[in-house]
Each structure stands twice: as structure tokens, then as C-alpha cells.
Design a protein around this motif. Structure first.
Motif, PDB file in Angstrom:
ATOM      1  N   SER A  65       0.840  -1.185   0.000  1.00 16.08           N
ATOM      2  CA  SER A  65       0.000   0.000   0.000  1.00 16.08           C
ATOM      3  C   SER A  65       0.881   1.243   0.000  1.00 16.08           C
ATOM      4  O   SER A  65       1.688   1.412  -0.903  1.00 16.08           O
ATOM      5  CB  SER A  65      -0.926  -0.031   1.222  1.00 16.08           C
ATOM      6  N   VAL A 102      -8.889   1.470  10.659  1.00 12.62           N
ATOM      7  CA  VAL A 102      -8.795   1.815   9.236  1.00 12.62           C
ATOM      8  C   VAL A 102      -7.851   3.000   9.060  1.00 12.62           C
ATOM      9  O   VAL A 102      -8.019   4.047   9.694  1.00 12.62           O
ATOM     10  CB  VAL A 102     -10.175   2.167   8.647  1.00 12.62           C
ATOM     11  N   HIS A 103      -6.863   2.823   8.217  1.00 15.29           N
ATOM     12  CA  HIS A 103      -5.890   3.866   7.910  1.00 15.29           C
ATOM     13  C   HIS A 103      -5.957   4.108   6.410  1.00 15.29           C
ATOM     14  O   HIS A 103      -5.775   3.173   5.620  1.00 15.29           O
ATOM     15  CB  HIS A 103      -4.492   3.405   8.326  1.00 15.29           C
ATOM     16  N   THR A 104      -6.245   5.338   5.983  1.00 18.93           N
ATOM     17  CA  THR A 104      -6.365   5.616   4.548  1.00 18.93           C
ATOM     18  C   THR A 104      -5.554   6.844   4.168  1.00 18.93           C
ATOM     19  O   THR A 104      -5.393   7.780   4.966  1.00 18.93           O
ATOM     20  CB  THR A 104      -7.831   5.855   4.132  1.00 18.93           C
ATOM     21  N   ILE A 154      -7.162   5.446  -3.351  1.00 19.63           N
ATOM     22  CA  ILE A 154      -6.988   5.470  -1.903  1.00 19.63           C
ATOM     23  C   ILE A 154      -6.084   4.303  -1.500  1.00 19.63           C
ATOM     24  O   ILE A 154      -6.385   3.148  -1.809  1.00 19.63           O
ATOM     25  CB  ILE A 154      -8.325   5.338  -1.154  1.00 19.63           C
ATOM     26  N   TRP A 181      -4.816   2.068   1.583  1.00 17.11           N
ATOM     27  CA  TRP A 181      -5.467   1.753   2.841  1.00 17.11           C
ATOM     28  C   TRP A 181      -4.785   0.608   3.566  1.00 17.11           C
ATOM     29  O   TRP A 181      -4.081  -0.195   2.967  1.00 17.11           O
ATOM     30  CB  TRP A 181      -6.943   1.400   2.604  1.00 17.11           C
ATOM     31  N   ILE A 217     -13.311   0.993   0.029  1.00 10.78           N
ATOM     32  CA  ILE A 217     -12.123   0.131  -0.012  1.00 10.78           C
ATOM     33  C   ILE A 217     -12.500  -1.266  -0.491  1.00 10.78           C
ATOM     34  O   ILE A 217     -11.886  -1.841  -1.386  1.00 10.78           O
ATOM     35  CB  ILE A 217     -11.475   0.050   1.393  1.00 10.78           C
TER      36      ILE A 217
END
Length: 439
Positions: A45, A227-229, A237, A239, A281
Motif C-alpha cells: 500500500s 482503518v488507515h487511509t 486510496i 489503505w 475500499i
């Protein structure tokens, strides 16, 4: 540039291995990279490169290429599961103070850039390391395909629980040398994550303006995911999902595969993706990656002709800068000179690495708190980091911005003085300092 004619074997073609290879390429040092997979896999990511390491890429002339595939991060935003803002950590001042901003990359994008600056014949694909032998004359690595590669120095850049680390430990134990208990304890994989990059979704989800912001959404309870975006400039995006509920994805091979990237379908995860942007996502990512890591400081970094570099992107690049500067100064390939070089490398980098791991663990425990008391402490820390303490903490991380001693220096950018000092082997150090002044 080295008078020793040293030959270096780098194991692992990740960020650490490729970066070190570029440094050695510019120095005219002989090297090869061994990579266990048969071709580059565009997995992973996002990652952030700090002002500390962007400066050396500026010195190399590679920074413009990196800027083309990255965005400038201006803040980190921390939100409740209802997407109420709990705190913001501003990093928009980094470029003015340290010369460079935090830059956000897709891992495949930065890997693609780094690969362009390494001759194709220097990377040997499909070379899974089985064993390592080293003695007074040199080092030999044996691979699963039956080939053997000889060198003067072996650099393990293949992850926290790497084949080279295990081979290094085996060679130490054969000499009846006791390894620290902390080095021998198994990894706990308490930071198991699933991650990926969506297709373009800016037509479905509103992207904020004025620079890239990292969004961190805390779960409502331990059974939900963190959740990290990070929105990219091109509408995708990046994520990452993490949390105890994902532990079922661990398997019996975990202890041997913790630094590997693995892929699977997104379908099994959709039950966790209830909110936007989590819903986006799940519906707009075709392939995901999973990785199992633990923040851990290893006391043993080298033995004989073998040395290790760190696993995280920024720390491993800083390790590689230090190591490359010392390899260039290596007078001979005699074991005593190699021992002195590795000892110097450890004395410079280990205290900084230990501090980075401790800080990461502490912040991780606070940020991921899932109890009422922990949530209160987390909110207090976020408020502190949203104020003057933010600049002070950044100064502690980014005041030292090292360069490669053997390349022409570049002017210092940013208003904060540079605290990095040239790292030298010791022999001929005064002559080196006279032309490699801190700028």
C-alpha cells in the motif's frame, strides 16, 4: 572508490536492498542483489519518506523522479468510528523547517523508480537463500536452485525475520556464542495488517483539497478494524486494516513468513467494511496484500562478514547511508577491518534504531487503545501532538539529515541546522572530514 576492491552481496530487493544498491552503484563498489521471488511483485500500500532520507535522494539526483510518483502529506487526522475528528497532527511546516516535506508513495511506485537506477544484471531473481558460510577468506551464500555466490561482505536486507538473520544466528551459535534472549524470542505478529490500493474512486468519495491527509479511523470495539487511509492525487486510496479480529489470517507458517507479502481476494474481508471509506475500499480493490510484522529491536546486527540493515523504509535507508559511507572507506577486506567497520556502523545506528522502535511501540499502544481509560489517554496525547510538542518531537527526528560522504555535497535546505556528522571508518578520517563537511 574503495581501495579494498570489496565485493558486496545484498540479500533482498526491497526498499532497503535497492537503496543500498544505488548507493554502492554511485560509489563504484562491486555488488549483486539476491531476491527470492522470480519477478517484481507490485504489492503493498502506502509508505512515507521523511525529510531525513529525501535529502540523500536529492543529492543523488533521484528526487525529481520520486516527486512525480508521490504526494506531499500535510497532516494526520485521527477520527472516531463515527468519523468525528479527535485530533490533527500538522506536518505542513516540515519543508520550511527541514528542507523537504513528508512524501507519500505507493510502494509499487517507489520500487519501480528505484529499479530504474540499478543495472538489470545486478539483480539475480529467484535466489532463495538456504545457507551462509563465512571464514577468514570470504563469505559464500548457497541458494535453493543450487547456485553459490561468493563475496567479501553479505548484507541482509530481507526483512525482520530474514533468511540471512537466521543464517547469521546459526553461525554465531556454532561458535558457542550466546545470543541475547530478546533476539531469540519469537515474533508475536501483533501488527498483522491487510492492505491495498483502490481503483480511482474520487468520483464516489470526496477527496480533501490542500494536500494529502492521512486518515486514521479508530474502531468502536476490539471486534472491529482500525482503518488507515491515504488519498492519492490521482484519485486512488491507499489503505490498511489492522486489529485482533484479523488474527484468523495468521497461519502455521507465520514464523517463517513474517516479512513476506502475500495476496488474496478482498471478498472475505467485506464483513468488516461497514463504513465509508471502508465500504469503498472493499468494493473498489481487486487484490489485497497482507503482511505480518512486529516492532522489535534486535541487539545482534553483525558477525564475521555479515551485517543486517533495518526493515522499516526510513530506518533502513538511514542504515544504508551509514553503511555505504563506511564500505567506501574500507581499506582492505581483512576480517579485522570488516569488524571495525561493522562495529562503527552499529555504534552509530543502533541507538537511533532502538529509540525509533521504542517510540513506535509507545505511540502504537496509545493510539490503538481499546479501553475507556486508554481512549482518554489517546485523546490527551493527540491534543498534545496537535500543539507545540509536535514541532519539538519532529525536531528530534529530523534535525540530522545525513549525506553520502563520497558524492558532492548539496546545500542545506530548511531553517533548522543539520546535526548529522560525517560517519567515517577511522583510517584517513581527518582527510575525509576535510572534504565532507556537514552542510
Amino acid at each position: 572508490m574503495s581501495s579494498s576492491g570489496v565485493k558486496v552481496l545484498i540479500v533482498g530487493a526491497g526498499i532497503a536492498g535497492l537503496t543500498l544498491a544505488i548507493f554502492l552503484e554511485r560509489a563504484g563498489i562491486q555488488y549483486f542483489i539476491l531476491e527470492r521471488v522470480f519477478e517484481f511483485k507490485p504489492l503493498g500500500s502506502s509508505m512515507v519518506l521523511s525529510p531525513q532520507v529525501l535529502r540523500v535522494f536529492d543529492q543523488l539526483g533521484i528526487l525529481p523522479e520520486l516527486e512525480k510518483v508521490s504526494g506531499v502529506c500535510v497532516s494526520g487526522v485521527y477520527m472516531s468510528h463515527k468519523q468525528n475528528v479527535l485530533g490533527r497532527i500538522d506536518v505542513s511546516f516540515l519543508e520550511e523547517r527541514y528542507g523537504y516535506p513528508n512524501r507519500v508513495f505507493s510502494r509499487p511506485d517507489i520500487m519501480d523508480v528505484l529499479l530504474r537506477f540499478i543495472p538489470k544484471e545486478k539483480i539475480l531473481w529467484g535466489k532463495r537463500v538456504l545457507s551462509l558460510l563465512q571464514n577468514h577468506e570470504g563469505a559464500m551464500v548457497r541458494c535453493a536452485d543450487g547456485t553459490t555466490i561468493h563475496s567479501d561482505i553479505v548484507v541482509g536486507a530481507d526483512g525482520a525475520y530474514s533468511a540471512i538473520r537466521q543464517a547469521l544466528y546459526d553461525s554465531i551459535k556454532k561458535k558457542n556464542i550466546r545470543l541475547p534472549d530478546s533476539d531469540m524470542s519469537p515474533l508475536r505478529f501483533d501488527q498483522f495488517s491487510i492492505l491495498g490500493v483502490t481503483e480511482r474512486v474520487d468520483h464516489l468519495y470526496p477527496f480533501p483539497g490542500e494536500g494529502c491527509k492521512m486518515y486514521n479511523i479508530f474502531p468502536s470495539n476490539p471486534d472491529q478494524v482500525y482503518v488507515h487511509t491515504i488519498p492519492y492525487d490521482d484519485g486512488r486510496i491507499a489503505w490498511r486494516l489492522s486489529g485482533p479480529c484479523l488474527s484468523k489470517y495468521l497461519n502455521g507458517e507465520a514464523s517463517f513468513r513474517c516479512s513476506d507479502w502475500d495476496t488474496e481476494s478482498i471478498d472475505d474481508l467485506k464483513k468488516y467494511l461497514n463504513d465509508a471509506p471502508a465500504y469503498i475500499i472493499g468494493t473498489h480493490t481487486k487484490v489485497i496484500s497482507r503482511i505480518m510484522v512486529e516492532d522489535k529491536f534486535y541487539e545482534t546486527w553483525y558477525h564475521g562478514r555479515t551485517v543486517l540493515v533495518g526493515d522499516g523504509a526510513n530506518q533502513s535507508i538511514l542504515d544504508s547511508i551509514c553503511l555505504a559511507n563506511l564500505i567506501v572507506e574500507l581499506p582492505t577486506t581483512h576480517p579485522d577491518d570488516i569488524e571495525q567497520m561493522f562495529s562503527t556502523y552499529y555504534s552509530v545506528r543502533a541507538p537511533q534504531a532502538r529509540k525509533a522502535v521504542a517510540g513506535s511501540k509507545t505511540l502504537g499502544r496509545i493510539i490503538s487503545a481499546d479501553t475507556p481509560v486508554g481512549s482518554v489517554m489517546r485523546n490527551m496525547v493527540l491534543k498534545l501532538l496537535s500543539g507545540p510538542l509536535n514541532v519539538k518531537s519532529m525536531d528530534g527526528m529530523y534535525s540530522g539529515r545525513p549525506l553520502l560522504n563520497y558524492l558532492p555535497p548539496i546545500p542545506l535546505k530548511g531553517s533548522l541546522p543539520n546535526t548529522a556528522k560525517p560517519v567515517t571508518f577511522g583510517i584517513g578520517a581527518e582527510a575525509k572530514r576535510s572534504r565532507a563537511t556537514v552542510v
